[in-house]
Design a protein around this motif. Structure first.
Motif, PDB file in Angstrom:
ATOM      1  N   TYR A 280      38.000  43.427  37.968  1.00  0.00           N
ATOM      2  CA  TYR A 280      38.045  43.453  39.425  1.00  0.00           C
ATOM      3  C   TYR A 280      37.877  44.872  39.950  1.00  0.00           C
ATOM      4  O   TYR A 280      38.367  45.835  39.359  1.00  0.00           O
ATOM      5  N   SER A 281      37.210  44.982  41.091  1.00  0.00           N
ATOM      6  CA  SER A 281      36.916  46.301  41.661  1.00  0.00           C
ATOM      7  C   SER A 281      38.183  47.102  41.938  1.00  0.00           C
ATOM      8  O   SER A 281      38.149  48.333  41.981  1.00  0.00           O
ATOM      9  N   GLY A 282      39.306  46.413  42.124  1.00  0.00           N
ATOM     10  CA  GLY A 282      40.563  47.095  42.393  1.00  0.00           C
ATOM     11  C   GLY A 282      41.249  47.634  41.156  1.00  0.00           C
ATOM     12  O   GLY A 282      42.333  48.223  41.246  1.00  0.00           O
ATOM     13  N   LYS A 284      42.105  45.755  38.331  1.00  0.00           N
ATOM     14  CA  LYS A 284      42.738  44.723  37.508  1.00  0.00           C
ATOM     15  C   LYS A 284      41.728  44.159  36.510  1.00  0.00           C
ATOM     16  O   LYS A 284      40.554  43.974  36.837  1.00  0.00           O
ATOM     17  N   HIS A 306      34.015  41.506  39.443  1.00  0.00           N
ATOM     18  CA  HIS A 306      34.296  40.984  40.777  1.00  0.00           C
ATOM     19  C   HIS A 306      34.239  42.147  41.770  1.00  0.00           C
ATOM     20  O   HIS A 306      35.047  43.081  41.673  1.00  0.00           O
ATOM     21  N   ASP A 307      33.296  42.110  42.710  1.00  0.00           N
ATOM     22  CA  ASP A 307      33.188  43.210  43.664  1.00  0.00           C
ATOM     23  C   ASP A 307      34.225  43.094  44.771  1.00  0.00           C
ATOM     24  O   ASP A 307      35.005  42.117  44.829  1.00  0.00           O
ATOM     25  N   SER A 308      34.261  44.057  45.661  1.00  0.00           N
ATOM     26  CA  SER A 308      35.285  44.109  46.711  1.00  0.00           C
ATOM     27  C   SER A 308      35.143  42.968  47.722  1.00  0.00           C
ATOM     28  O   SER A 308      36.086  42.693  48.469  1.00  0.00           O
ATOM     29  N   LYS A 309      33.993  42.302  47.738  1.00  0.00           N
ATOM     30  CA  LYS A 309      33.773  41.169  48.648  1.00  0.00           C
ATOM     31  C   LYS A 309      34.112  39.836  47.996  1.00  0.00           C
ATOM     32  O   LYS A 309      33.981  38.787  48.621  1.00  0.00           O
ATOM     33  N   GLY A 310      34.527  39.886  46.745  1.00  0.00           N
ATOM     34  CA  GLY A 310      34.901  38.667  46.044  1.00  0.00           C
ATOM     35  C   GLY A 310      33.765  38.006  45.291  1.00  0.00           C
ATOM     36  O   GLY A 310      33.942  36.924  44.721  1.00  0.00           O
ATOM     37  N   ILE A 402      25.541  46.049  43.717  1.00  0.00           N
ATOM     38  CA  ILE A 402      26.299  46.430  42.518  1.00  0.00           C
ATOM     39  C   ILE A 402      25.325  46.809  41.411  1.00  0.00           C
ATOM     40  O   ILE A 402      24.440  46.033  41.046  1.00  0.00           O
ATOM     41  N   LYS A 430      31.970  50.690  39.482  1.00  0.00           N
ATOM     42  CA  LYS A 430      32.639  51.442  40.539  1.00  0.00           C
ATOM     43  C   LYS A 430      31.890  52.740  40.859  1.00  0.00           C
ATOM     44  O   LYS A 430      31.846  53.179  42.018  1.00  0.00           O
ATOM     45  N   ASN A 476      36.501  57.387  38.343  1.00  0.00           N
ATOM     46  CA  ASN A 476      36.481  55.954  38.088  1.00  0.00           C
ATOM     47  C   ASN A 476      36.772  55.606  36.637  1.00  0.00           C
ATOM     48  O   ASN A 476      37.285  54.524  36.351  1.00  0.00           O
TER      49      ASN A 476
END
Length: 526
Positions: A280-282, A284, A306-310, A402, A430, A476
């Motif tokens: 996940y972009s965050g 995780k 998984h990008d920040s937009k889901g 991406i 990232k 990153n």
């Protein structure tokens, strides 16, 4: 074993240097490493035990939740004061000082050129020397192969030695048992001289020079220390120095709590037919394991970003296999002959021109090392298995803004840890740049010419040549849980922040190592 303080020294591939009576000096650390770990499931409890109990442990932000918990238990086992975790804070302070605030199990001079015959090479959380390692029933070669959490078991054994029984009654006694063991029994005598200028330790431990005739303040307001002059280091000077380190540790308490990353029965598995890493972009990362794996996919892992937009991005599927873990490469000038040879082949794999496999599982590789010249490196096989993935020969994924892309350059070290590869994909996505990598490790975990890349725990990438871009890559890599990011020392690299000092070997490339696998949440389909 010895403490240090002052200016950072050149660590090269690994960090640190210390002796029983000698030690260099370090500067105060910038930033902190993420303390991102998983925890054993607890009944009916989903919050982080660190947040509830260990949040006030000094230097806690530099280590994992598992590390914090083991230190607290160690303090109990040693009979140290428990109120407000006083004894645990003593232990954290000592390990911070001895490891140059890195809490790295590999820091010290031993890792630069592992050689068990040398008495004066040191390694780890409390800088084990040859004799100190033997006293706790191990070797420096074994210690350097451990995680920080695993090495804590030997740190505890050191403090439990008979010679210290009944003496470890305060923070200074604990530290003297590491820095200058013969002085441990005098830890409560403030005016006792631990060592004087007739000992090398006096000049090599300037942190304990606190009398006005032992230092001066330069034009920039920085304290400078006299050398070669008569002087003494008293117990009270150790007490003051340790208090300063502990106080500094209060600003390095953990602020990130992720040990609540435990499997829950209501977690939904997002994997079909194949074990899938979700990145996940965050930051995780999850590893989803379906109940049934499709025939032909038993030895494959899928990687999804998984990008920040889901949005989900299916990046690649890679083959994986297991092999015996390998220890850090040990330098030999001639071919090692310690075990029966089962194969001896000439190869053409970048710097590597010959590979020898032994009956006991060890591997020796021969070739041209960029710094040491023509050498052999022996990678000793351990007892445990490690999973390695075959990295795709290149990645060029681009969709919806991406970019996840890399290519190899002059290397056949095209295998890496299955978990590390997830982190690599994360920081590629990232960063958004196509990177050139000089690889990780070979299929059986060896990694010539690197001593440190064994088991695929590190990946090297060439610099992009633009400060802003390379800084983004560094940031990153750390964001995606690589805890040992090293840069070079030339004028270009000096402009880059946050990465550690990797010496001249890293003037050409960035080293992203020691991926923190403990942050990965494993979710199995019920």
């Amino acid at each position: 074993m010895s403490g240090w303080f002052g200016d950072l020294w050149d660590w090269g591939e690994t960090k640190g240097t210390a002796t029983k009576d000698k030690a260099p000096t370090v500067q105060k650390p910038e930033g902190r490493s993420p303390a991102m770990v998983k925890q054993r499931p607890q009944e009916k409890k989903e919050t982080c035990v660190c947040k509830e109990q260990y949040k006030d442990l000094v230097w806690g932000g530099k280590v994992s939740c598992e590390f914090r918990k083991k230190v607290v238990q160690m303090a109990i086992n040693l009979g140290l004061p428990q109120k407000n975790y006083e004894g645990a804070n003593w232990l954290m302070t000592i390990m911070a000082l001895e490891s140059a605030y890195s809490f790295s199990p590999k820091c010290g001079t031993f890792g630069k050129n592992p050689d068990e015959s040398s008495k004066y090479k040191y390694v780890g959380l409390i800088q084990f020397g040859k004799a100190a390692a033997e006293e706790v029933g191990t070797t420096r070669t074994h210690l350097i192969s451990l995680t920080a959490e695993e090495q804590l078991d030997y740190v505890e054994k050191h403090f439990q030695l008979k010679q210290f029984k009944g003496l470890l009654n305060n923070r200074t006694a604990l530290y003297l048992s590491v820095n200058y063991p013969s002085a441990t029994k005098y830890a409560s005598d403030k005016d006792h001289v631990v060592y004087d200028s007739t000992k090398d330790a006096y000049d090599d431990n300037p942190m304990f020079k606190r009398e006005t005739h032992e230092f001066w303040i330069d034009k920039k307001g920085k304290k400078q220390y006299y050398t070669g002059k008569e002087g003494k280091s008293y117990v009270w000077e150790f007490e003051e120095a340790l208090k300063e380190v502990e106080d500094l540790g209060k600003s390095n308490k953990t602020k990130t709590f992720t040990c609540e990353n435990i499997n829950k029965t209501n977690d939904k598995v997002n994997a079909k037919d194949v074990v899938t890493y979700h990145i996940y972009s965050g930051g995780k990362i999850e590893k989803h394991i379906p109940k049934k794996i499709k025939e032909g996919f038993e030895k494959k892992y899928k990687y999804v970003f998984h990008d920040s937009k889901g949005n989900e991005h299916e990046v690649c599927t890679a083959d994986w296999h297991t092999t015996k873990e390998k220890g850090i490469g040990q330098v030999y000038k001639t071919k090692p002959t310690h075990s029966k040879v089962i194969s001896d082949q000439n190869v053409s794999e970048g710097n590597t021109s010959r590979r020898v496999k032994y009956e006991n599982g060890d591997i020796a590789e021969y070739g041209n090392h960029p710094k040491k010249g023509i050498i052999w490196l022996l990678y000793k096989a351990g007892k445990n298995n490690v999973e390695l993935v075959k990295m795709p020969d290149s990645l060029n994924y681009s969709k919806d803004g991406i970019l996840i892309a890399y290519n190899f350059s002059k290397t056949q070290r095209r295998y890496t840890g299955a978990n590390s590869f997830a982190g690599f994909i994360g920081y590629l996505a990232k960063s958004g740049y196509k990177l050139t990598t000089t690889g990780s490790c070979f299929s059986e975990g060896s990694s010539f010419p690197s001593q440190e890349h064994c088991n695929g725990r590190s990946v090297d990438t060439l610099y992009l040549g633009v400060i802003e871009q390379d800084q983004k890559v560094i940031d990153n890599a750390m964001f995606f849980h690589f805890t040992e990011v090293l840069k070079g020392v030339n004028s270009y690299c000096e402009k880059l922040k946050r990465a550690g000092n990797g010496g001249t070997l890293h003037n050409s490339h960035l080293h992203s190592g020691n991926f923190d696998s403990s942050i990965i949440k494993i979710i199995k389909e019920q």
